[in-house]
Design an enzyme around this catalytic site. Structure first.
Site, short mmCIF file in Angstrom:
data_model
loop_
_atom_site.label_atom_id
_atom_site.label_comp_id
_atom_site.label_asym_id
_atom_site.label_seq_id
_atom_site.Cartn_x
_atom_site.Cartn_y
_atom_site.Cartn_z
N ASP A 33 -7.76 4.98 -3.47
CA ASP A 33 -6.97 4.11 -2.85
C ASP A 33 -6.52 2.84 -4.05
OD1 ASP A 33 -5.76 2.07 -1.26
OD2 ASP A 33 -7.24 2.15 0.34
N HIS A 48 -2.24 1.60 7.14
CA HIS A 48 -2.51 1.85 5.71
C HIS A 48 -2.35 3.18 5.18
CE1 HIS A 48 -4.34 0.63 2.08
NE2 HIS A 48 -5.37 1.30 2.27
N CYS A 101 0.71 -1.11 -0.16
CA CYS A 101 0.07 0.05 -0.10
C CYS A 101 0.62 1.24 0.08
CB CYS A 101 -0.85 -0.11 1.09
SG CYS A 101 -0.40 0.43 2.80
#
Length: 265
Positions: free
Chosen positions: A130, A115, A77
């Site tokens: 995202d 995250h 991520c």
């Protein structure tokens, strides 16, 4: 070396790059279809400049671009979000880093900022972006608001809870589930220092050869996603989810290769 034109070619974008919502939607979806989430690469390439562990704060974005985007290997991520942030900023978008914690990350790392995701602003509207979550999750930007939003048969909504926003999703015929929680506070990369330290501590404590644990990889499809976690294979197509355990090693290797190199059937 980070290169905007090479980035756009890798994700298959030859159209408009004007910093507006239509362009953002296209770039978001194409990125998820072209660049996989890849937990193995996230922990191995590029190597830490400190000689051990992984760099999640002071990453070498040029080397990361080569490994994650230019070579098409994908990553985790922070790698994916940092690079997409740089792309959007280069194209003129008003973009910022946000921090949160996935359900699993909160259990494993116990930190508020684990995250990484992005916030893009157009006037009075804010959109959640995202490209670095393994999924299942949204394929196009979500407006920051209270309404239920539907993408490819799946419902999403943002719910306020104790000062945070909680992203929830509901597939067809299913129940609402939490994806992750985050705040709209703009973050700098240093905010992930605690998470980096915990990741490296876990890697140092792992048995030799254990790596980062179960392989986790995913890729967006035209109408959904394909996600592989260990031997658990999940597909989402037009809002319908199917989960099965892969027993046959040949099938497992075939599906993993399909996610990591594309396309996925």
């Amino acid at each position: 070396m980070f290169d905007v034109d090479a980035y756009l070619r890798r994700i298959g974008h030859e159209g408009e790059t004007k910093p507006d919502l239509d362009t953002l939607r296209v770039l978001h979806k194409k990125h998820l279809m072209a660049i996989p989430y890849n937990s193995v690469i996230s922990l191995t390439r590029p190597p830490s400049r400190r000689g051990a562990g992984v760099d999640l704060v002071d990453i070498d974005e040029d080397a990361t671009f080569d490994a994650v985007i230019a070579e098409g290997n994908g990553g985790g991520c922070i790698q994916l979000s940092r690079l997409f942030f740089r792309l959007l900023r280069a194209l003129g978008f008003d973009v910022a880093l946000l921090g949160g914690s996935t359900v699993e990350g909160a259990q494993v790392f116990g930190t508020e900022v684990e995250h990484m995701l992005l916030l893009v602003t157009f006037g009075d509207e804010r959109w959640l972006v995202d490209v670095g979550y393994a999924g299942p999750s949204f394929l196009e930007p979500l407006r920051v608001g209270e309404e239920i939003q539907v993408q490819y048969g799946v419902q999403y909504r943002l719910v306020e809870d104790a000062g945070s926003l909680v992203l929830r999703r509901c597939a067809q015929g299913g129940r609402w589930h939490v994806v992750y929680r985050f705040t709209l506070a703009v973050r700098e990369p240093a905010a992930w220092s605690e998470f980096e330290a915990k990741v490296n501590a876990n890697l140092a404590a792992a048995e030799p050869g254990a790596g980062g644990g179960l392989m986790l990889c995913s890729r967006a499809l035209e109408d959904g996603q394909a996600i592989l976690k260990g031997r658990r294979y999940l597909t989402v197509r037009d809002g319908r989810e199917e989960v099965r355990t892969l027993i046959d090693s040949t099938e497992y290797e075939h599906l993993a290769a399909g996610i990591l190199t594309g396309p996925v059937g």
